[in-house]
Write an enzyme that holds these catalytic residues in place. Structure first.
Site, PDB file in Angstrom:
ATOM      1  CE1 TYR A   1      -5.046   1.716   5.198  1.00 25.88           C
ATOM      2  CE2 TYR A   1      -6.036   0.390   6.917  1.00 25.88           C
ATOM      3  CZ  TYR A   1      -4.928   0.976   6.357  1.00 25.88           C
ATOM      4  OH  TYR A   1      -3.710   0.835   6.962  1.00 25.88           O
TER       5      TYR A   1
ATOM      6  CE  LYS B   1      -6.223   3.340   8.871  1.00 20.37           C
ATOM      7  NZ  LYS B   1      -4.923   2.736   9.206  1.00 20.37           N
TER       8      LYS B   1
ATOM      9  CD  GLU C   1       3.540   6.055  10.625  1.00 19.12           C
ATOM     10  OE1 GLU C   1       2.585   6.139  11.405  1.00 19.12           O
ATOM     11  OE2 GLU C   1       3.496   6.464   9.446  1.00 19.12           O
TER      12      GLU C   1
ATOM     13  CG  LEU D   1      -2.347   7.241   9.841  1.00 23.32           C
ATOM     14  CD1 LEU D   1      -2.896   7.779   8.520  1.00 23.32           C
ATOM     15  CD2 LEU D   1      -2.842   5.828  10.072  1.00 23.32           C
TER      16      LEU D   1
HETATM   17  N1  PLP Z   1       0.611   4.398  11.586  1.00 21.23           N
HETATM   18  C1  PLP Z   1       0.387   3.566  10.552  1.00 21.23           C
HETATM   19  C2  PLP Z   1       1.329   3.535   9.408  1.00 21.23           C
HETATM   20  C3  PLP Z   1      -0.749   2.739  10.568  1.00 21.23           C
HETATM   21  O1  PLP Z   1      -1.006   1.922   9.527  1.00 21.23           O
HETATM   22  C4  PLP Z   1      -1.628   2.771  11.684  1.00 21.23           C
HETATM   23  C5  PLP Z   1      -2.813   1.914  11.729  1.00 21.23           C
HETATM   24  O2  PLP Z   1      -3.089   1.163  10.856  1.00 21.23           O
HETATM   25  C6  PLP Z   1      -1.319   3.645  12.740  1.00 21.23           C
HETATM   26  C7  PLP Z   1      -0.200   4.449  12.644  1.00 21.23           C
HETATM   27  C8  PLP Z   1      -2.206   3.722  13.955  1.00 21.23           C
HETATM   28  O3  PLP Z   1      -3.416   4.372  13.658  1.00 21.23           O
HETATM   29  P1  PLP Z   1      -4.731   4.024  14.497  1.00 21.23           P
HETATM   30  O4  PLP Z   1      -4.380   4.257  15.929  1.00 21.23           O
HETATM   31  O5  PLP Z   1      -5.743   4.979  14.008  1.00 21.23           O
HETATM   32  O6  PLP Z   1      -5.041   2.603  14.209  1.00 21.23           O
END
Ligand code: PLP
Length: 280
Positions: free
Chosen positions: A33, A147, A179, A203
């Site tokens: 996603y 993701k 994270e 991520l």
């Molecule tokens: N880390 C995780 C586990 C996430 O689920 C997300 C966003 O959903 C992020 C980091 C941040 O990613 P982004 O800045 O692309 O939303």
């Protein structure tokens, strides 16, 4: 008024949207996603989300459901049909529909769904006060760089944080913060931002990527390295980043007040420059 959502080529009212019980997203969480922010009716940094989607799909040997231009056009159409001024567009691709089997079915067509959510991204009241975070064990799989829609561990982590009156859980593995359950994690010490380097353990946030560029442009130093909860408790500032939070100050971690319990100057500046660009 009911939202208009997108399901495999059709725009339909949300209560008429249907997916098969044999969709592999439903049966196996076999899907990926993206969440793209919308500010002033415009997509923010959508190319970065398309690039990450491409990578997630390739890593899982899943086919694109349509072309990149078509995907962006679909996002814009959802904004238009829902008159979305500020919020997010959620989209998900799954491997498709087939009788239940673990291995990849032959000749399967990817499914694509998407919908908008109205949110206050710019004038988010949490950004004025800062939020609380608690640490929680990282019990996820080892391909967090993808993701994936397989989000049960983050769901449990977020719920635990909410039960403790916090807005986010910072996950800890081998003694180090990985994270947030749905965000990237940062601390600030002596005006330097410290955050974990990219790997299969986290991520690669699109907001993180934009922040790195903006920090460089504004001569703010970033050090990519692991940090412990104890180091975070003693930090000058802390914050998280994600597509729906942008840059969010953190003022308490596991009951330890950070920076006197107020959003600090580095995070306030970063949020300001991020918002400037998002609203441009
Ligand atoms: N880390 C995780 C586990 C996430 O689920 C997300 C966003 O959903 C992020 C980091 C941040 O990613 P982004 O800045 O692309 O939303």
């Amino acid at each position: 008024m009911s939202r208009i959502v997108y399901v495999n080529g059709a725009y339909v009212p949300e209560n008429e949207a249907k997916v098969s019980i044999f969709d592999r997203g439903f049966l196996f969480a076999d899907g990926v996603y993206e969440v793209t922010p919308v500010v002033n009716g415009k997509l923010v940094d959508h190319d970065a989300h398309n690039e990450r989607l491409d990578r997630s799909l390739r890593e899982l040997k899943m086919a694109w459901p349509c072309g990149v231009a078509e995907l962006t056009a679909m996002h814009k159409e959802l904004i238009k049909r829902n008159n979305l001024h500020e919020g997010i567009i959620y989209m998900q691709v799954t491997r498709g529909v087939a009788d239940r089997m673990f291995n990849f079915p032959k000749d399967i067509t990817s499914s694509l769904i998407a919908f908008p959510q109205v949110m206050k991204l710019v004038d988010n009241p949490n950004a004025r006060t800062g939020v609380k975070v608690v640490t929680t064990p990282d019990i996820r799989w080892l391909r967090r760089d993808i993701k994936s829609i397989m989000l049960l561990a983050p769901v449990l982590g977020k719920e635990e944080a909410y039960q403790q009156g916090a807005a986010e859980g910072w996950m800890v593995e081998d003694g180090f913060v990985t994270e947030g359950t749905s965000s990237n994690a940062y601390i600030v010490k002596d005006n330097t931002i410290i955050t974990r380097p990219l790997s299969n353990r986290i991520l690669a946030g699109c907001t993180r990527r934009a922040l790195f560029r903006l920090a460089k442009e504004h001569h703010v130093k970033i050090e990519e390295r692991l940090f412990t909860p104890a180091e975070a408790y003693a930090a000058d500032e802390a914050f998280l980043s994600s597509a729906s939070q942008f840059v969010m100050p953190i003022v308490e971690i596991d009951g330890h007040r950070i920076g006197g319990g107020q959003p600090g100057p580095v995070v306030r500046k970063l949020r300001e420059i991020f918002l400037e660009e998002a609203q441009a």
